[in-house]
Design a protein around this motif. Structure first.
Motif, PDB file in Angstrom:
ATOM      1  N   THR A 169       0.831  -1.204   0.000  1.00  0.00           N
ATOM      2  CA  THR A 169       0.000   0.000   0.000  1.00  0.00           C
ATOM      3  C   THR A 169       0.864   1.253   0.000  1.00  0.00           C
ATOM      4  OG1 THR A 169      -1.833  -1.105   1.139  1.00  0.00           O
ATOM      5  CG2 THR A 169      -1.748   1.294   1.269  1.00  0.00           C
ATOM      6  N   GLN A 170       1.822   1.312   0.903  1.00  0.00           N
ATOM      7  CA  GLN A 170       2.645   2.506   1.023  1.00  0.00           C
ATOM      8  C   GLN A 170       3.602   2.670  -0.154  1.00  0.00           C
ATOM      9  OE1 GLN A 170       2.363   4.886   3.464  1.00  0.00           O
ATOM     10  NE2 GLN A 170       0.537   3.770   4.084  1.00  0.00           N
ATOM     11  N   LEU A 171       3.856   1.585  -0.862  1.00  0.00           N
ATOM     12  CA  LEU A 171       4.701   1.667  -2.059  1.00  0.00           C
ATOM     13  C   LEU A 171       3.882   1.972  -3.311  1.00  0.00           C
ATOM     14  CD1 LEU A 171       7.094  -1.320  -1.283  1.00  0.00           C
ATOM     15  CD2 LEU A 171       7.724   1.100  -1.372  1.00  0.00           C
ATOM     16  N   GLY A 172       2.599   2.226  -3.130  1.00  0.00           N
ATOM     17  CA  GLY A 172       1.748   2.576  -4.262  1.00  0.00           C
ATOM     18  C   GLY A 172       1.388   1.405  -5.144  1.00  0.00           C
ATOM     19  N   ARG A 173       1.561   0.189  -4.668  1.00  0.00           N
ATOM     20  CA  ARG A 173       1.251  -1.015  -5.449  1.00  0.00           C
ATOM     21  C   ARG A 173      -0.083  -1.562  -4.954  1.00  0.00           C
ATOM     22  NH1 ARG A 173       7.201  -3.849  -5.429  1.00  0.00           N
ATOM     23  NH2 ARG A 173       6.034  -5.571  -6.392  1.00  0.00           N
ATOM     24  N   TYR A 174      -1.148  -0.848  -5.295  1.00  0.00           N
ATOM     25  CA  TYR A 174      -2.435  -1.076  -4.662  1.00  0.00           C
ATOM     26  C   TYR A 174      -3.084  -2.397  -5.080  1.00  0.00           C
ATOM     27  CZ  TYR A 174      -1.521   3.814  -3.770  1.00  0.00           C
ATOM     28  OH  TYR A 174      -0.919   4.991  -3.396  1.00  0.00           O
ATOM     29  N   GLY A 175      -2.892  -2.821  -6.319  1.00  0.00           N
ATOM     30  CA  GLY A 175      -3.439  -4.095  -6.742  1.00  0.00           C
ATOM     31  C   GLY A 175      -2.838  -5.252  -5.964  1.00  0.00           C
ATOM     32  N   GLU A 176      -1.511  -5.220  -5.790  1.00  0.00           N
ATOM     33  CA  GLU A 176      -0.847  -6.272  -5.018  1.00  0.00           C
ATOM     34  C   GLU A 176      -1.253  -6.194  -3.542  1.00  0.00           C
ATOM     35  OE1 GLU A 176       3.456  -6.843  -6.985  1.00  0.00           O
ATOM     36  OE2 GLU A 176       2.732  -4.776  -6.916  1.00  0.00           O
ATOM     37  N   ALA A 177      -1.477  -4.980  -3.053  1.00  0.00           N
ATOM     38  CA  ALA A 177      -1.947  -4.827  -1.671  1.00  0.00           C
ATOM     39  C   ALA A 177      -3.307  -5.483  -1.496  1.00  0.00           C
ATOM     40  CB  ALA A 177      -2.021  -3.348  -1.301  1.00  0.00           C
ATOM     41  N   ASP A 178      -4.199  -5.280  -2.468  1.00  0.00           N
ATOM     42  CA  ASP A 178      -5.529  -5.894  -2.384  1.00  0.00           C
ATOM     43  C   ASP A 178      -5.434  -7.418  -2.367  1.00  0.00           C
ATOM     44  OD1 ASP A 178      -6.688  -3.412  -2.357  1.00  0.00           O
ATOM     45  OD2 ASP A 178      -7.285  -3.433  -4.472  1.00  0.00           O
ATOM     46  N   GLU A 179      -4.520  -7.965  -3.163  1.00  0.00           N
ATOM     47  CA  GLU A 179      -4.342  -9.422  -3.182  1.00  0.00           C
ATOM     48  C   GLU A 179      -3.861  -9.923  -1.821  1.00  0.00           C
ATOM     49  OE1 GLU A 179      -1.724 -10.380  -6.372  1.00  0.00           O
ATOM     50  OE2 GLU A 179      -3.069  -9.623  -7.938  1.00  0.00           O
ATOM     51  N   ALA A 180      -2.945  -9.186  -1.208  1.00  0.00           N
ATOM     52  CA  ALA A 180      -2.438  -9.589   0.105  1.00  0.00           C
ATOM     53  C   ALA A 180      -3.528  -9.488   1.165  1.00  0.00           C
ATOM     54  CB  ALA A 180      -1.233  -8.724   0.490  1.00  0.00           C
ATOM     55  N   VAL A 181      -4.354  -8.446   1.077  1.00  0.00           N
ATOM     56  CA  VAL A 181      -5.459  -8.316   2.024  1.00  0.00           C
ATOM     57  C   VAL A 181      -6.446  -9.464   1.854  1.00  0.00           C
ATOM     58  CG1 VAL A 181      -7.470  -6.923   2.644  1.00  0.00           C
ATOM     59  CG2 VAL A 181      -5.256  -5.820   2.280  1.00  0.00           C
ATOM     60  N   GLN A 182      -6.759  -9.805   0.606  1.00  0.00           N
ATOM     61  CA  GLN A 182      -7.689 -10.906   0.373  1.00  0.00           C
ATOM     62  C   GLN A 182      -7.137 -12.206   0.955  1.00  0.00           C
ATOM     63  OE1 GLN A 182     -10.923 -10.732  -1.174  1.00  0.00           O
ATOM     64  NE2 GLN A 182     -10.873 -12.629   0.016  1.00  0.00           N
ATOM     65  N   LYS A 183      -5.837 -12.438   0.789  1.00  0.00           N
ATOM     66  CA  LYS A 183      -5.205 -13.637   1.358  1.00  0.00           C
ATOM     67  C   LYS A 183      -5.317 -13.620   2.877  1.00  0.00           C
ATOM     68  CE  LYS A 183      -2.639 -17.390   1.202  1.00  0.00           C
ATOM     69  NZ  LYS A 183      -3.155 -18.667   0.653  1.00  0.00           N
ATOM     70  N   MET A 184      -5.101 -12.460   3.461  1.00  0.00           N
ATOM     71  CA  MET A 184      -5.194 -12.332   4.912  1.00  0.00           C
ATOM     72  C   MET A 184      -6.596 -12.654   5.406  1.00  0.00           C
ATOM     73  SD  MET A 184      -4.315  -8.946   7.181  1.00  0.00           S
ATOM     74  CE  MET A 184      -4.042  -9.065   8.957  1.00  0.00           C
ATOM     75  N   VAL A 185      -7.594 -12.130   4.703  1.00  0.00           N
ATOM     76  CA  VAL A 185      -8.987 -12.398   5.087  1.00  0.00           C
ATOM     77  C   VAL A 185      -9.313 -13.878   4.919  1.00  0.00           C
ATOM     78  CG1 VAL A 185     -11.399 -11.919   4.528  1.00  0.00           C
ATOM     79  CG2 VAL A 185      -9.734 -10.046   4.575  1.00  0.00           C
ATOM     80  N   ASP A 186      -8.835 -14.476   3.828  1.00  0.00           N
ATOM     81  CA  ASP A 186      -9.082 -15.899   3.598  1.00  0.00           C
ATOM     82  C   ASP A 186      -8.488 -16.756   4.713  1.00  0.00           C
ATOM     83  OD1 ASP A 186     -10.371 -15.267   1.253  1.00  0.00           O
ATOM     84  OD2 ASP A 186      -8.659 -15.720  -0.039  1.00  0.00           O
ATOM     85  N   LEU A 187      -7.303 -16.359   5.177  1.00  0.00           N
ATOM     86  CA  LEU A 187      -6.642 -17.129   6.228  1.00  0.00           C
ATOM     87  C   LEU A 187      -7.296 -16.933   7.585  1.00  0.00           C
ATOM     88  CD1 LEU A 187      -2.926 -16.475   5.224  1.00  0.00           C
ATOM     89  CD2 LEU A 187      -4.058 -18.713   5.263  1.00  0.00           C
ATOM     90  N   ARG A 188      -7.684 -15.711   7.877  1.00  0.00           N
ATOM     91  CA  ARG A 188      -8.242 -15.418   9.200  1.00  0.00           C
ATOM     92  C   ARG A 188      -9.136 -14.179   9.109  1.00  0.00           C
ATOM     93  NH1 ARG A 188      -6.376 -16.268  14.693  1.00  0.00           N
ATOM     94  NH2 ARG A 188      -4.454 -17.227  13.938  1.00  0.00           N
ATOM     95  N   PRO A 189     -10.428 -14.356   8.959  1.00  0.00           N
ATOM     96  CA  PRO A 189     -11.331 -13.189   8.855  1.00  0.00           C
ATOM     97  C   PRO A 189     -11.605 -12.576  10.229  1.00  0.00           C
ATOM     98  CG  PRO A 189     -12.585 -15.221   8.713  1.00  0.00           C
ATOM     99  CD  PRO A 189     -11.142 -15.640   8.780  1.00  0.00           C
ATOM    100  N   ASP A 190     -10.553 -12.014  10.814  1.00  0.00           N
ATOM    101  CA  ASP A 190     -10.672 -11.437  12.147  1.00  0.00           C
ATOM    102  C   ASP A 190     -10.687  -9.914  12.077  1.00  0.00           C
ATOM    103  OD1 ASP A 190      -8.096 -10.867  11.458  1.00  0.00           O
ATOM    104  OD2 ASP A 190      -7.144 -11.925  13.133  1.00  0.00           O
ATOM    105  N   ALA A 191     -10.585  -9.279  13.233  1.00  0.00           N
ATOM    106  CA  ALA A 191     -10.669  -7.817  13.282  1.00  0.00           C
ATOM    107  C   ALA A 191      -9.574  -7.162  12.449  1.00  0.00           C
ATOM    108  CB  ALA A 191     -10.580  -7.341  14.727  1.00  0.00           C
ATOM    109  N   ALA A 192      -8.371  -7.723  12.497  1.00  0.00           N
ATOM    110  CA  ALA A 192      -7.246  -7.111  11.786  1.00  0.00           C
ATOM    111  C   ALA A 192      -7.424  -7.187  10.283  1.00  0.00           C
ATOM    112  CB  ALA A 192      -5.950  -7.800  12.200  1.00  0.00           C
ATOM    113  N   SER A 193      -7.767  -8.360   9.764  1.00  0.00           N
ATOM    114  CA  SER A 193      -7.894  -8.505   8.316  1.00  0.00           C
ATOM    115  C   SER A 193      -9.096  -7.724   7.797  1.00  0.00           C
ATOM    116  CB  SER A 193      -8.012  -9.980   7.934  1.00  0.00           C
ATOM    117  OG  SER A 193      -9.139 -10.581   8.533  1.00  0.00           O
ATOM    118  N   LEU A 194     -10.183  -7.712   8.546  1.00  0.00           N
ATOM    119  CA  LEU A 194     -11.363  -6.953   8.116  1.00  0.00           C
ATOM    120  C   LEU A 194     -11.086  -5.453   8.135  1.00  0.00           C
ATOM    121  CD1 LEU A 194     -14.048  -9.045  10.006  1.00  0.00           C
ATOM    122  CD2 LEU A 194     -13.815  -8.871   7.514  1.00  0.00           C
ATOM    123  N   ALA A 195     -10.265  -5.011   9.075  1.00  0.00           N
ATOM    124  CA  ALA A 195      -9.895  -3.587   9.115  1.00  0.00           C
ATOM    125  C   ALA A 195      -9.081  -3.215   7.887  1.00  0.00           C
ATOM    126  CB  ALA A 195      -9.107  -3.288  10.384  1.00  0.00           C
TER     127      ALA A 195
END
Length: 451
Positions: A169-195
């Motif tokens: 995200t901070q490197l401006g690579r927003y598409g890759e950031a979205d993929e990482a967030v989706q992976k995080m949610v898939d692994l653990r849909p908790d408060a952190a990943s949903l945030a």
């Protein structure tokens, strides 16, 4: 963004710096559960910066001395325990992010290096923490390096993917950031990943989906820090949607459970400011600064005091900001957006341009593009400024400050129609800035009354 993450359990995103407050460090902090560490996603602050929360952006006052002392006792008893050293390092990072004590970063690195010396391979906890430490220091290329190591050694670690998302995200690579967030949610849909998922939509200007996901994050919150962070973000979204009364109610609910949370106090200050209650706004800003003298708290308080004609009190905040910037410069760290905007508005615009150019090389994030645009405008370089302002808003981010900055640049170019569109969008959020909100109203009035 709004708008900042060993044995991971959960993590919210870094908290906001003043640039888009959640957008800003968008800023930002995701609590790492068992490690008692928060870092990672960011909160978009009003000026579009990111403060280490979110990592800003909702951080609690950080791990109390008790837990840190318990971890110190643990590693003294078990000096060959890599997990204990990693947990201690993460606790120090959280402490530094919430107290503005740079010495804690050094203690964190020492603990994490010890963990890695004990176990150099497949040490996911320490690698994740090193990535979070690099992000807290705004060294996002290094954060990406460590996050990649962590996701390689621990492909099923939700927290490692969270740090990866923050770095992208901070490197401006927003598409890759979205993929990482989706992976995080898939692994653990908790408060952190949903945030973090909420922040992904906030960056794109979809506050409805951002709010819905943040409500889910609040429902899943397992720690006081996660609960406080969720209330902070929800209140910031209310302010973006021009509902300061809802923001005030949200912060009051959060402060009932966490009365000393500096991010909640600062957000409540902004809600009071939007409602015209400057007395309570000053009181909340001062309370936040007393707990955590972070740059965006100091800048917000200083500019509010300045807007009220309290020059001496404003200068006290500005003097502390300058002292913090000298420490940053001596350490060779890149400037955050708060430092760039402060220099542009209250110092030397040409120096602000140089600071922004240095930061942008390693952090091409929307809030940095905005700060660079404003510095260029203040330095009289409006053609370059407009390109940077457009870049800051390219995702659709709903930042009143970003729009005001671009409006002023359009007006300098002699394009009052474009300026008016951005001013109208900026002024959807009442009291978006102690100084610039009045300037925006004055500029809009001049445009509307000029033949």
């Amino acid at each position: 963004m709004h708008p900042d993450h060993t044995a991971p359990t959960s993590t919210p995103p870094p908290a906001p710096s003043r640039g888009g407050r959640r957008l800003r460090s968008i800023a930002v902090t995701l609590a790492l559960g068992a490690a008692m560490f928060a870092a990672g996603a960011v909160m978009l602050t009003p000026d579009g910066t990111t403060a280490p929360r979110p990592a800003g952006h909702g951080q609690s006052a950080g791990p109390p001395r008790g837990p840190i002392e318990a971890l110190q006792a643990r590693v003294a008893r078990l000096p060959k325990d890599p997990g204990g050293w990693a947990a201690l390092g993460m606790a120090y990072v959280q402490q530094a992010r919430t107290t503005a004590d740079p010495a804690s970063y050094d203690r964190a690195e020492k603990a994490l290096r010890t963990s890695l010396s004990v176990q150099s391979e497949d040490n996911t906890d320490a690698e994740t923490a090193m990535g979070a430490l690099a992000a807290a220091r705004h060294d996002f290329p290094a954060a990406l390096h460590w996050a990649r190591k962590a996701t390689t050694s621990g492909p099923y670690s939700s927290s490692a993917h969270g740090v990866l998302a923050d770095a992208y995200t901070q490197l401006g690579r927003y598409g890759e950031a979205d993929e990482a967030v989706q992976k995080m949610v898939d692994l653990r849909p908790d408060a952190a990943s949903l945030a973090r998922a909420s922040y992904s939509f906030e960056l794109k200007g979809d506050t409805d989906r951002a709010r819905a996901l943040m409500r889910r994050s609040l429902a899943a919150a397992a720690t006081p820090a996660e609960t406080a962070f969720a209330h902070t973000v929800l209140a910031s979204l209310d302010l973006q949607d021009a509902d300061p009364r809802a923001a005030l109610a949200e912060t009051r609910t959060g402060l009932t459970a966490a009365p000393d949370d500096p991010a909640l106090l600062e957000t409540r200050a902004r809600a009071h400011l939007a409602l015209g209650d400057t007395t309570r706004a000053v009181a909340d800003y001062r309370a936040a600064v007393a707990i955590a003298p972070l740059p965006h708290h100091l800048l917000g308080l200083g500019e509010l005091e300045q807007s009220l004609g309290n020059g001496k009190q404003a200068e006290e905040s500005y003097a502390l900001l300058r002292a913090q910037d000298r420490i940053r410069e001596a350490a060779g760290d890149p400037a955050d957006t708060d430092a760039i905007l402060f220099e542009a508005d209250h110092g030397n615009p040409r120096r602000a341009v140089a600071l922004a150019e240095q930061t942008l090389r390693s952090r091409p994030f929307v809030a940095v593009h905005d700060a660079y645009a404003w510095a260029l405008h203040r330095a009289g370089r409006d053609a370059e400024a407009l390109a940077q302002a457009d870049e800051a808003l390219a995702l659709g981010t709903r930042s009143a400050l970003f729009h005001y900055h671009r409006a002023a640049i359009h007006q300098a170019f002699g394009d009052p129609g474009a300026a008016r569109r951005d001013l109208t969008e900026a002024l959807r959020e009442p009291g978006f800035h102690p100084l610039h909100a009045d300037a925006a109203r004055d500029l809009l009035q001049r445009i509307d009354t000029t033949p």
